[in-house]
Design a protein around this motif. Structure first.
Motif, short mmCIF file in Angstrom:
data_model
loop_
_atom_site.label_atom_id
_atom_site.label_comp_id
_atom_site.label_asym_id
_atom_site.label_seq_id
_atom_site.Cartn_x
_atom_site.Cartn_y
_atom_site.Cartn_z
N LEU A 85 -12.07 4.75 -10.15
CA LEU A 85 -12.59 5.01 -11.50
C LEU A 85 -12.94 3.71 -12.21
O LEU A 85 -13.77 3.70 -13.13
CB LEU A 85 -11.56 5.78 -12.31
CG LEU A 85 -11.30 7.22 -11.88
CD1 LEU A 85 -10.11 7.79 -12.64
CD2 LEU A 85 -12.54 8.08 -12.10
N LYS A 86 -12.33 2.60 -11.78
CA LYS A 86 -12.55 1.30 -12.43
C LYS A 86 -13.41 0.37 -11.58
O LYS A 86 -14.18 -0.43 -12.12
CB LYS A 86 -11.22 0.64 -12.75
CG LYS A 86 -10.37 1.42 -13.73
CD LYS A 86 -9.04 0.72 -14.00
CE LYS A 86 -8.19 1.52 -14.98
NZ LYS A 86 -6.87 0.85 -15.21
N GLU A 87 -13.24 0.44 -10.26
CA GLU A 87 -14.01 -0.41 -9.36
C GLU A 87 -14.02 0.24 -7.99
O GLU A 87 -13.13 1.04 -7.66
CB GLU A 87 -13.40 -1.81 -9.27
CG GLU A 87 -12.00 -1.84 -8.69
CD GLU A 87 -11.46 -3.25 -8.59
OE1 GLU A 87 -11.92 -4.01 -7.74
OE2 GLU A 87 -10.56 -3.57 -9.41
N PRO A 88 -15.01 -0.07 -7.14
CA PRO A 88 -15.06 0.54 -5.82
C PRO A 88 -13.79 0.26 -5.02
O PRO A 88 -13.22 -0.82 -5.09
CB PRO A 88 -16.28 -0.12 -5.17
CG PRO A 88 -17.13 -0.54 -6.32
CD PRO A 88 -16.17 -0.94 -7.40
N CYS A 89 -13.36 1.25 -4.24
CA CYS A 89 -12.12 1.14 -3.49
C CYS A 89 -12.25 1.91 -2.19
O CYS A 89 -12.92 2.96 -2.14
CB CYS A 89 -10.95 1.68 -4.31
SG CYS A 89 -9.32 1.44 -3.56
N PHE A 90 -11.62 1.40 -1.14
CA PHE A 90 -11.64 2.09 0.15
C PHE A 90 -10.22 2.15 0.70
O PHE A 90 -9.48 1.18 0.64
CB PHE A 90 -12.53 1.35 1.15
CG PHE A 90 -12.68 2.08 2.47
CD1 PHE A 90 -13.48 3.20 2.56
CD2 PHE A 90 -12.00 1.65 3.60
CE1 PHE A 90 -13.61 3.89 3.77
CE2 PHE A 90 -12.12 2.32 4.81
CZ PHE A 90 -12.93 3.44 4.89
N ALA A 91 -9.86 3.31 1.26
CA ALA A 91 -8.53 3.52 1.81
C ALA A 91 -8.57 3.55 3.33
O ALA A 91 -9.21 4.42 3.93
CB ALA A 91 -7.92 4.81 1.28
N VAL A 92 -7.89 2.59 3.95
CA VAL A 92 -7.73 2.56 5.40
C VAL A 92 -6.46 3.35 5.71
O VAL A 92 -5.35 2.81 5.70
CB VAL A 92 -7.62 1.11 5.92
CG1 VAL A 92 -7.44 1.10 7.44
CG2 VAL A 92 -8.85 0.31 5.53
N ILE A 93 -6.64 4.64 5.93
CA ILE A 93 -5.51 5.56 6.08
C ILE A 93 -5.68 6.41 7.32
O ILE A 93 -6.79 6.57 7.84
CB ILE A 93 -5.36 6.48 4.85
CG1 ILE A 93 -6.67 7.26 4.61
CG2 ILE A 93 -4.99 5.68 3.61
CD1 ILE A 93 -6.61 8.27 3.49
N ARG A 94 -4.58 6.93 7.80
CA ARG A 94 -4.58 7.98 8.82
C ARG A 94 -3.22 8.66 8.78
O ARG A 94 -2.24 8.03 8.34
CB ARG A 94 -4.89 7.42 10.21
CG ARG A 94 -3.89 6.40 10.76
CD ARG A 94 -4.24 6.02 12.17
NE ARG A 94 -3.29 5.04 12.70
CZ ARG A 94 -3.29 4.63 13.96
NH1 ARG A 94 -4.19 5.11 14.80
NH2 ARG A 94 -2.42 3.74 14.37
#
Length: 254
Positions: A85-94
């Protein structure tokens, strides 16, 4: 640009390609070449999961000994969405999540990470609308089953068999989107050297950039979460390309 991650995601929790040893290491190696801030994931709570899953389904995941890692992935998606919501973000999840429906799951998925994240934002009144782009090779049936009929949520799964038409369809869908947030279920198994054999590394950069540009045009948030992608030789570069696009950065020299 922020990256959500936790060392526990390196564990081999089942015998399937999404849990294969050595899958996340190439992603982490490529992302380490960037000046990204790492945020440590924490697990989704039981109530967070109950917004999209039945008690019976959650108990089934517990019974199979997969609750801790699956809840951690869902929590990572929540953090990525809120940060987005504030800045681009990516989640490296599994484990991944887009094949998990409210009362069932398949395709290496247990909890629907995207649905948990979106409903968390909606329940806390941080958003009222969302656009979900799912460019995994496989149709995100679980996300559609859970969120497809909920108000002010649009889900787009590109299906073109020509890569140029594929990218054009993504651009067109985004051009009509007016959400509070754009979430991306980012599966990289449609790469030319992966199961799907269609998209290039540059195409993943382009889709990330399209999401970033639309978020800026609309004034909304954006985030992505890892879904599929099983060729470890190319996965890291594909993720890095997408993340650079999502963050509004120029393409990296490969």
């Amino acid at each position: 640009m922020k990256i959500v991650y936790h060392p526990d995601f390196l564990q081999v929790y089942t015998r399937d390609p999404a849990a294969a040893p050595g899958r996340l290491e190439p992603i982490l190696e490529e992302l380490s070449k960037e000046d990204f801030e790492i945020i440590e994931a924490y697990p989704a709570g039981w109530d967070d999961l109950l917004r999209v899953h039945t008690e019976r389904h959650i108990q089934s995941v517990v019974h199979h000994g997969l609750y801790n890692i699956a809840a951690l992935a869902a929590g990572g998606a929540m953090i990525a969405a809120e940060t987005g919501l504030k800045e681009p973000c990516f989640a490296v999840i599994r484990p991944p999540g887009h094949h998990a429906s409210s009362d069932s799951a398949w395709g290496f998925c247990f909890f629907n990470n995207m649905a948990v994240a979106i409903e968390y934002l909606r329940s806390s009144r941080k958003i009222s609308s969302a656009f979900i782009l799912d460019f995994d090779l496989h149709y995100g049936d679980g996300t559609v089953n859970i969120l497809g009929n909920r108000e002010n949520i649009t889900i787009f799964n590109p299906e073109a068999t020509d890569r140029r038409k594929y990218i054009a369809s993504v651009e067109e869908a985004l051009s009509n989107a007016l959400p509070d947030i754009i979430g991306v279920s980012a599966g990289f198994d449609n790469h030319v050297d992966d199961w799907g054999g269609l998209l290039t590394t540059e195409d993943y950069y382009t889709m990330g950039k399209l999401v970033f540009e639309r978020s800026r045009e609309v004034g909304c948030g954006c985030f992505g979460i890892l879904e599929g992608g099983y060729n470890h030789q190319v996965l890291g570069k594909n993720v890095r390309a997408f993340v650079r696009g999502l963050g509004g950065l120029p393409p990296a020299s490969m």
